[in-house]
Motif scaffolding. Structure first.
Motif, PDB file in Angstrom:
ATOM      1  N   GLU A 255       0.899  -1.117  -0.083  1.00 20.50           N
ATOM      2  CA  GLU A 255       0.168  -0.155  -0.095  1.00 20.50           C
ATOM      3  C   GLU A 255       0.810   1.256   0.090  1.00 20.50           C
ATOM      4  O   GLU A 255       0.319   2.277   0.345  1.00 20.50           O
ATOM      5  N   TYR A 264      -5.800  11.450   2.885  1.00 18.02           N
ATOM      6  CA  TYR A 264      -6.534  10.620   3.577  1.00 18.02           C
ATOM      7  C   TYR A 264      -6.900  11.148   4.824  1.00 18.02           C
ATOM      8  O   TYR A 264      -6.378  12.379   5.284  1.00 18.02           O
ATOM      9  N   TYR A 266      -7.663  10.321   8.975  1.00 23.04           N
ATOM     10  CA  TYR A 266      -7.946   9.160  10.281  1.00 23.04           C
ATOM     11  C   TYR A 266      -9.210   9.745  10.917  1.00 23.04           C
ATOM     12  O   TYR A 266      -9.346  11.022  11.354  1.00 23.04           O
ATOM     13  N   LEU A 296       0.465   7.392  11.297  1.00 21.68           N
ATOM     14  CA  LEU A 296       0.099   7.126   9.901  1.00 21.68           C
ATOM     15  C   LEU A 296       1.119   8.115   9.152  1.00 21.68           C
ATOM     16  O   LEU A 296       1.713   8.067   7.904  1.00 21.68           O
ATOM     17  N   ARG A 304      -2.766  14.397   4.863  1.00 19.21           N
ATOM     18  CA  ARG A 304      -3.611  14.019   5.699  1.00 19.21           C
ATOM     19  C   ARG A 304      -4.882  15.210   5.815  1.00 19.21           C
ATOM     20  O   ARG A 304      -4.479  16.414   6.028  1.00 19.21           O
ATOM     21  N   VAL A 350      -8.786   6.129   7.377  1.00 17.29           N
ATOM     22  CA  VAL A 350      -8.230   5.137   8.169  1.00 17.29           C
ATOM     23  C   VAL A 350      -8.630   5.141   9.700  1.00 17.29           C
ATOM     24  O   VAL A 350      -8.895   6.255  10.036  1.00 17.29           O
ATOM     25  N   THR A 351      -8.749   4.187  10.227  1.00 20.52           N
ATOM     26  CA  THR A 351      -9.100   3.839  11.636  1.00 20.52           C
ATOM     27  C   THR A 351      -8.885   2.607  12.121  1.00 20.52           C
ATOM     28  O   THR A 351      -8.420   1.829  11.626  1.00 20.52           O
ATOM     29  N   GLU A 352      -9.057   2.485  13.299  1.00 21.06           N
ATOM     30  CA  GLU A 352      -8.692   1.094  14.127  1.00 21.06           C
ATOM     31  C   GLU A 352      -9.798   0.052  14.768  1.00 21.06           C
ATOM     32  O   GLU A 352      -9.334  -0.783  14.970  1.00 21.06           O
ATOM     33  N   ARG A 372      -9.532   1.789   5.303  1.00 21.12           N
ATOM     34  CA  ARG A 372      -8.298   0.714   5.456  1.00 21.12           C
ATOM     35  C   ARG A 372      -8.228   0.807   7.217  1.00 21.12           C
ATOM     36  O   ARG A 372      -8.413   1.822   7.818  1.00 21.12           O
ATOM     37  N   LEU A 374      -5.969   0.588  10.564  1.00 23.11           N
ATOM     38  CA  LEU A 374      -4.720   1.393  10.843  1.00 23.11           C
ATOM     39  C   LEU A 374      -3.759   0.276  11.058  1.00 23.11           C
ATOM     40  O   LEU A 374      -2.533   0.492  10.659  1.00 23.11           O
ATOM     41  N   LEU A 377      -2.618  -1.364   7.704  1.00 25.99           N
ATOM     42  CA  LEU A 377      -1.880  -0.532   6.911  1.00 25.99           C
ATOM     43  C   LEU A 377      -0.241  -0.581   7.494  1.00 25.99           C
ATOM     44  O   LEU A 377       0.577  -0.460   6.717  1.00 25.99           O
TER      45      LEU A 377
END
Ligand code: SF4
Ligand code: SF4
Length: 383
Positions: A255, A264, A266, A296, A304, A350-352, A372, A374, A377
Motif C-alpha cells: 500500500e 487521507y 484518520y 500514519l 492528511r 483510516v481507523t482502528e 483501511r 490502521l 496499514l
C-alpha cells in the motif's frame, strides 16, 4: 470487588432544560428530532420520574435512540453523567419488559455466549505473562484483520502478549442496553482472566475498551479495576516503541503511496471523546490522539485531512448498542462520518476500532472512499 453504582438521579433534572451540549450530540445531528437530543432524553426521564409520562413501547424507543457515545458529558462544563443516567433508566425499562426486542435477544446471547454475534464460547487467557492484549468480540467476529495485524506489529516490537477476553464483550454493550447485572458479570470475567494470567499491562485495540476498563467499570458498574494493572492503547504503545527504537515503520508494502497518493483522513474511533487526550505511556504529555496520526505520518505519503468531528469532539461511527436496537441510526452515524471525511477532502479513511471498520467499510464506496484498518496499514509497512 464491587462498589455501589453511582446515583444519577439528579442528572436528568440538570439536563432537561439545558441546551449546552445539544449541538454536539451526533444522534441529534442525524435525526434532527428535539426529543432525541440530550435535553430531550433528560426531559423524558425526568417526566417519568415525576409521573407525567410512563414507560411504554414509544417512550422506551425514544430512550434507546441515544448512542451512549459520551459526547454530551465530554462537552458539559459540570460533567453531568447523562449517558449513565440514560443507562440507569434503560435498566428500569428493560426490567419492566418495555425495551426494544433486540435488547432481550442480545441479552440472551451475552448470557450464554458472552458476545452478540456468534454462538461460540469465549476463550480463556492464552497463557501467563506481564503484557496482555484485550481482544474482545468485535476483533474476532467483525474485523479479525485488525487483531492479526496488531499481533504482527507487537511481535515486531518484541512483545508476545497474553490474549485476554478473546470472543467476549467487555461489558459496555450490556450496560448500554440496560442490563447492568450482565455487564457486571462480563466485567468480572475480564478481571478473573487478568488474575489468572498475571497480566499487569493490558493493551487494548481501541478507545472503547480503554473507556470500559478505566471508566465504565468503576463509574457505572461499581466494579473496581485492579490498581496494579495498567491499560494502554496499542497505538500509544507502538508509538513509544518507535521512539525507543524497538520498532521501525516505513518499509515499502503493497500500500505504499506515491507522490500522487490520495489525501487521507484518520477517523478517531467511537468513544474517543471519553478518553481525554486518550491513553499514553507514563511521562509522555502530548495529547494521545496524536499517536495514531504520528504512526500514519510514518507510512503515508498522501496529505492528511482532518474531519470536523475529530479528537475531543469525535463523533461515533455507530458501533454501539444502536446496531442491535435501531440499526438505521447506527448506519446514519457511519454515513455521517464518511460524509465528514469526504467533505474534508479525503479519498481514503483510516481507523482502528474493529466495530467501526466493519460498519464503515461496506458503506464507503457510496462516498467514493476507501476504508483501511490502521493496524493492517502499519503492518504492511514493517521494515
Ligand atoms: S450533559 Fe451537561 S451540557 Fe448536556 S444537557 Fe446535561 S447539563 Fe447540559
Ligand atoms: S450519549 Fe451521545 S447520543 Fe446520547 S445524549 Fe449524549 S451525545 Fe447524544
Amino acid at each position: 470487588m464491587q462498589l455501589e453504582a453511582p446515583n444519577t438521579g439528579s442528572t436528568t433534572d440538570n439536563c432537561r432544560y439545558c441546551l449546552m451540549c445539544r449541538h454536539v450530540c451526533p444522534v441529534g445531528h442525524v435525526l434532527m428530532l428535539e426529543t432525541l437530543t440530550p435535553h430531550g432524553w433528560g426531559m423524558t426521564i425526568a417526566s417519568v420520574q415525576r409521573g407525567l409520562l410512563t414507560w411504554n413501547a414509544d417512550t422506551a424507543a425514544a430512550l434507546y435512540h441515544c448512542a451512549d457515545c459520551g459526547t454530551c458529558q465530554a462537552h458539559c462544563v459540570t460533567d453531568q453523567p447523562l449517558p449513565d443516567a440514560i443507562a440507569a433508566a434503560r435498566a428500569e425499562v428493560a426490567a419492566l419488559g418495555h425495551a426494544p426486542a433486540g435488547v432481550y435477544r442480545v441479552g440472551a446471547m451475552l448470557a450464554e455466549w458472552g458476545n452478540p454475534f456468534e454462538k461460540q464460547a469465549p476463550s480463556g487467557p492464552s497463557g501467563k505473562g506481564e503484557v496482555g492484549l484485550y481482544v474482545g468480540d468485535e476483533a474476532v467476529y467483525r474485523w479479525p484483520q485488525a487483531l492479526e495485524a496488531a499481533l504482527k506489529l507487537l511481535h515486531a516490537a518484541g512483545v508476545d502478549p497474553v490474549l485476554i477476553g478473546k470472543g467476549r464483550n467487555n461489558g459496555y454493550l450490556a450496560s448500554s442496553l440496560g442490563l447492568p447485572d450482565r455487564a457486571q458479570a462480563l466485567a468480572q470475567a475480564t478481571l478473573d482472566d487478568l488474575a489468572a494470567s498475571g497480566v499487569k499491562r493490558l493493551l487494548v485495540l481501541a478507545p472503547g475498551d480503554a473507556f470500559a476498563f478505566s471508566r465504565l467499570y468503576g463509574e457505572r458498574l461499581g466494579v473496581v479495576w485492579p490498581a496494579d494493572v495498567v491499560v494502554q492503547e496499542v497505538t500509544a504503545f507502538l508509538e513509544s516503541q518507535i521512539d525507543a527504537g524497538e520498532l521501525k515503520l516505513g518499509g515499502g508494502g503493497a500500500e505504499t503511496l506515491t507522490s500522487e497518493a490520495p489525501p487521507y483522513a484518520y477517523l478517531d474511533p467511537t468513544h474517543t471523546v471519553r478518553m481525554e487526550g486518550r491513553l499514553r505511556p507514563e511521562g509522555l504529555k502530548p495529547e494521545g490522539w496524536e499517536a495514531p496520526r504520528r504512526l500514519l505520518d510514518a507510512v503515508m505519503s498522501g496529505p492528511r485531512c482532518e474531519p470536523f468531528w475529530r479528537k475531543e469532539r469525535a463523533h461515533p461511527a455507530g458501533a454501539t448498542a444502536l446496531q442491535f436496537t435501531f440499526p438505521y441510526v447506527a448506519m446514519m452515524l457511519a454515513a455521517a462520518r464518511l460524509e465528514d471525511a469526504k467533505s474534508a477532502g479525503a479519498r481514503v479513511v483510516v481507523t482502528e476500532a474493529p466495530g467501526d471498520l466493519a460498519l464503515l467499510a461496506p458503506m464507503a464506496p457510496r462516498y467514493g472512499l476507501q476504508v483501511r484498518g490502521l493496524y493492517e496499514l502499519l503492518a504492511d509497512h514493517l521494515s
